[in-house]
Design a protein around this motif. Sequence first.
Motif, PDB file in Angstrom:
ATOM      1  N   ALA A  18       0.831  -1.202   0.000  1.00 13.66           N
ATOM      2  CA  ALA A  18       0.000   0.000   0.000  1.00 13.66           C
ATOM      3  C   ALA A  18       0.870   1.259   0.000  1.00 13.66           C
ATOM      4  O   ALA A  18       0.569   2.238  -0.690  1.00 13.66           O
ATOM      5  CB  ALA A  18      -0.931   0.009   1.208  1.00 13.66           C
ATOM      6  N   LEU A  19       1.971   1.226   0.741  1.00  9.65           N
ATOM      7  CA  LEU A  19       2.854   2.390   0.806  1.00  9.65           C
ATOM      8  C   LEU A  19       3.554   2.659  -0.520  1.00  9.65           C
ATOM      9  O   LEU A  19       3.944   3.794  -0.803  1.00  9.65           O
ATOM     10  CB  LEU A  19       3.895   2.199   1.912  1.00  9.65           C
ATOM     11  CG  LEU A  19       3.352   2.231   3.356  1.00  9.65           C
ATOM     12  CD1 LEU A  19       4.446   1.856   4.336  1.00  9.65           C
ATOM     13  CD2 LEU A  19       2.786   3.604   3.683  1.00  9.65           C
ATOM     14  N   GLU A  20       3.714   1.630  -1.323  1.00 11.26           N
ATOM     15  CA  GLU A  20       4.312   1.834  -2.641  1.00 11.26           C
ATOM     16  C   GLU A  20       3.411   2.695  -3.523  1.00 11.26           C
ATOM     17  O   GLU A  20       3.891   3.414  -4.404  1.00 11.26           O
ATOM     18  CB  GLU A  20       4.553   0.482  -3.326  1.00 11.26           C
ATOM     19  CG  GLU A  20       5.674  -0.334  -2.703  1.00 11.26           C
ATOM     20  CD  GLU A  20       5.854  -1.666  -3.397  1.00 11.26           C
ATOM     21  OE1 GLU A  20       5.128  -1.927  -4.393  1.00 11.26           O
ATOM     22  OE2 GLU A  20       6.709  -2.456  -2.963  1.00 11.26           O
ATOM     23  N   THR A  21       2.112   2.626  -3.263  1.00 10.79           N
ATOM     24  CA  THR A  21       1.145   3.400  -4.054  1.00 10.79           C
ATOM     25  C   THR A  21       0.886   4.770  -3.457  1.00 10.79           C
ATOM     26  O   THR A  21       0.858   5.781  -4.161  1.00 10.79           O
ATOM     27  CB  THR A  21      -0.188   2.633  -4.158  1.00 10.79           C
ATOM     28  OG1 THR A  21       0.061   1.351  -4.733  1.00 10.79           O
ATOM     29  CG2 THR A  21      -1.192   3.394  -5.011  1.00 10.79           C
ATOM     30  N   LYS A  22       0.711   4.815  -2.118  1.00  4.98           N
ATOM     31  CA  LYS A  22       0.391   6.080  -1.457  1.00  4.98           C
ATOM     32  C   LYS A  22       0.828   6.030  -0.003  1.00  4.98           C
ATOM     33  O   LYS A  22       0.511   5.079   0.709  1.00  4.98           O
ATOM     34  CB  LYS A  22      -1.113   6.370  -1.532  1.00  4.98           C
ATOM     35  CG  LYS A  22      -1.528   7.653  -0.841  1.00  4.98           C
ATOM     36  CD  LYS A  22      -3.030   7.857  -0.878  1.00  4.98           C
ATOM     37  CE  LYS A  22      -3.434   9.136  -0.160  1.00  4.98           C
ATOM     38  NZ  LYS A  22      -4.902   9.336  -0.144  1.00  4.98           N
ATOM     39  N   VAL A  23       1.509   7.071   0.426  1.00  7.18           N
ATOM     40  CA  VAL A  23       1.881   7.202   1.833  1.00  7.18           C
ATOM     41  C   VAL A  23       0.912   8.179   2.484  1.00  7.18           C
ATOM     42  O   VAL A  23       0.829   9.336   2.067  1.00  7.18           O
ATOM     43  CB  VAL A  23       3.324   7.718   1.989  1.00  7.18           C
ATOM     44  CG1 VAL A  23       3.662   7.889   3.467  1.00  7.18           C
ATOM     45  CG2 VAL A  23       4.309   6.779   1.314  1.00  7.18           C
ATOM     46  N   PRO A  24       0.137   7.745   3.495  1.00 11.65           N
ATOM     47  CA  PRO A  24      -0.784   8.678   4.168  1.00 11.65           C
ATOM     48  C   PRO A  24      -0.039   9.887   4.708  1.00 11.65           C
ATOM     49  O   PRO A  24       1.135   9.782   5.106  1.00 11.65           O
ATOM     50  CB  PRO A  24      -1.368   7.828   5.307  1.00 11.65           C
ATOM     51  CG  PRO A  24      -1.193   6.409   4.859  1.00 11.65           C
ATOM     52  CD  PRO A  24       0.084   6.387   4.066  1.00 11.65           C
ATOM     53  N   ASP A  25      -0.699  11.036   4.725  1.00 17.05           N
ATOM     54  CA  ASP A  25      -0.016  12.261   5.146  1.00 17.05           C
ATOM     55  C   ASP A  25       0.347  12.251   6.628  1.00 17.05           C
ATOM     56  O   ASP A  25       1.129  13.088   7.087  1.00 17.05           O
ATOM     57  CB  ASP A  25      -0.851  13.495   4.802  1.00 17.05           C
ATOM     58  CG  ASP A  25      -2.230  13.481   5.438  1.00 17.05           C
ATOM     59  OD1 ASP A  25      -2.518  12.595   6.270  1.00 17.05           O
ATOM     60  OD2 ASP A  25      -3.044  14.366   5.093  1.00 17.05           O
TER      61      ASP A  25
END
Length: 231
Positions: A18-25
């Motif tokens: 999931a982090l490869e796609t988007k890192v939560p702010d």
Amino acid sequence: MNPYTPTDVTSPELLPQALETKVPDWAEAAPTPDAVTDWPARQAAAMVWFELDDSGLPLNPAGRTGTTGRRLGQWGENPAADAIAVAGTGPARQVLLITRDDIGVAATPGGMIEDADRTAEDDPDKTVENALLRELREETGVDLRGHQVVILGRQVVDDWRNTDQAWVASAYGLIQLTATVPAVGADDARDALWWPFASLDQLEAALAADGRTLYAAHRPLLQAALDHLAQ
């Protein structure tokens, strides 16, 4: 002897894929604790000292939790601040609590320390004061800037998100008022109400009578406030 086999409870949005796609702010990008490169600096800045294991990975100073992985913004310590706003004295004393939106229990207003809370002088006490007063404003609408804040302590709290590699440590401060002021739940607080606070037993009885439960992780913080007020 049975081997220690903790359960991985990593939140879906923090899994490596999931982090490869988007890192939560609100989270760091490191998918695992061994991807963090500044552990000595994090140890030096920690509210509560923590050690690294033989592999150089962080160890929760409160001990094993039975869980591994991450449900918090960063690996290792996640520093927070909690505001204990108290009005009145003696039998008429009251404390301001919110109902947390995530787990539905009564708790002190508080949250994670943010970069904006930190001072140019890197004063840890002022950072805590800034953070807890900001959280108080955001969650209850009560602005107590200019009031004295007595920092009572810093400790690892029994937060439901804690794991062996990521945990919450809170600095908590007391603000005393002569009388209650209007408060309203906002941000991640369902409501904000004043409750009887002559003792912890009285507080929990009042909450129970209203069908509510006190967040267990905040019991020691509130007891520390009572102990200070009794001096």
